[in-house]
Motif scaffolding. Structure first.
Motif, PDB file in Angstrom:
ATOM      1  N   THR A  68       0.831  -1.198   0.000  1.00 23.78           N
ATOM      2  CA  THR A  68       0.000   0.000   0.000  1.00 23.78           C
ATOM      3  C   THR A  68       0.871   1.255   0.000  1.00 23.78           C
ATOM      4  O   THR A  68       0.593   2.214  -0.730  1.00 23.78           O
ATOM      5  N   ALA A  69       1.922   1.243   0.801  1.00 21.61           N
ATOM      6  CA  ALA A  69       2.834   2.391   0.831  1.00 21.61           C
ATOM      7  C   ALA A  69       3.494   2.591  -0.526  1.00 21.61           C
ATOM      8  O   ALA A  69       3.654   3.734  -0.982  1.00 21.61           O
ATOM      9  N   GLY A  87       0.940   4.095  -2.841  1.00 25.87           N
ATOM     10  CA  GLY A  87       0.694   5.480  -2.454  1.00 25.87           C
ATOM     11  C   GLY A  87       1.849   6.417  -2.731  1.00 25.87           C
ATOM     12  O   GLY A  87       1.665   7.631  -2.808  1.00 25.87           O
ATOM     13  N   SER A  88       3.039   5.873  -2.905  1.00 21.46           N
ATOM     14  CA  SER A  88       4.210   6.731  -3.103  1.00 21.46           C
ATOM     15  C   SER A  88       4.410   7.146  -4.555  1.00 21.46           C
ATOM     16  O   SER A  88       5.202   8.046  -4.834  1.00 21.46           O
ATOM     17  N   ARG A 122      -4.176   3.957  -2.539  1.00 20.54           N
ATOM     18  CA  ARG A 122      -3.481   5.240  -2.460  1.00 20.54           C
ATOM     19  C   ARG A 122      -3.982   6.071  -1.282  1.00 20.54           C
ATOM     20  O   ARG A 122      -3.205   6.704  -0.577  1.00 20.54           O
ATOM     21  N   ALA A 124      -2.762   4.483   2.007  1.00 16.61           N
ATOM     22  CA  ALA A 124      -1.326   4.688   2.241  1.00 16.61           C
ATOM     23  C   ALA A 124      -1.074   5.905   3.114  1.00 16.61           C
ATOM     24  O   ALA A 124      -0.100   5.940   3.878  1.00 16.61           O
ATOM     25  N   LEU A 147       5.179   1.566   8.875  1.00 19.24           N
ATOM     26  CA  LEU A 147       5.828   0.991   7.701  1.00 19.24           C
ATOM     27  C   LEU A 147       7.111   0.276   8.120  1.00 19.24           C
ATOM     28  O   LEU A 147       7.366  -0.853   7.693  1.00 19.24           O
TER      29      LEU A 147
END
Length: 178
Positions: free
Chosen positions: A21-22, A25-26, A44, A47, A55
């Protein structure tokens, strides 16, 4: 080779989801995000909910599970599990645009046996070694230790020679006996 069931590991699955997810989203988007599928927009958005500490903790969980798996299977050349947790589904059957969180849960449950390799980087391959009564492939996942892609490719080639499957797919050569 050892054949073992892969026990569900909710903590590993959650850790991998946070990491994935991170990552989603990044990513910077150079287009209107409304064109993304609802599940991608959900990831997104989700995140943004995770702190850097969450994280980091997730990365720690995944790394610990990878070390434990490597030690638990140190005497195994290849670990064999079903690729997915249930028989194959129809394309799109798990999709739920109205509830992307439910879609994510359904996809995670369905692909639960692939989480270890996806999260840790262990080399793995899925081979269609079985067939449902409707003729759909039933995948068998082979996972090896880090850096043993050569072993997986060799075992995969031997299995394909012993149990050919290419002739079962449209558009592929049909010169292999059934």
């Amino acid at each position: 080779m050892f054949i073992r069931d892969q026990a569900p590991d909710p903590e590993l699955t959650e850790g991998f989801q946070v990491m994935f997810t991170a990552l989603v989203g990044s990513r910077t988007m150079s287009f209107d995000e409304s064109s993304l599928r609802p599940i991608v927009r959900h990831l997104r958005s989700r995140a943004q909910e995770f702190s850097s500490a969450e994280l980091a903790a997730s990365i720690g969980v995944v790394q610990a599970r990878a070390r434990a798996w490597a030690l638990d299977h140190a005497n195994a050349d290849v670990v064999i599990t079903p690729t997915v947790t249930t028989p194959p589904t129809l394309v799109g059957q798990l999709r739920d645009d109205a509830d992307p969180a439910a879609e994510l849960a359904a996809m995670t449950a369905f692909t639960g046996n692939t989480v270890l390799a996806n999260a840790t980087g262990f080399p793995a391959v899925s081979l269609p070694l079985g067939w449902s009564s409707g003729g759909l492939p039933l995948g068998v996942s082979l996972t090896a230790g880090w850096g043993r892609e050569d072993l997986l490719l060799g075992v995969s080639a031997a299995l394909e020679e012993a149990l050919p499957w290419a002739h079962r797919y449209g558009g592929l050569p049909r010169d292999t006996p059934a």
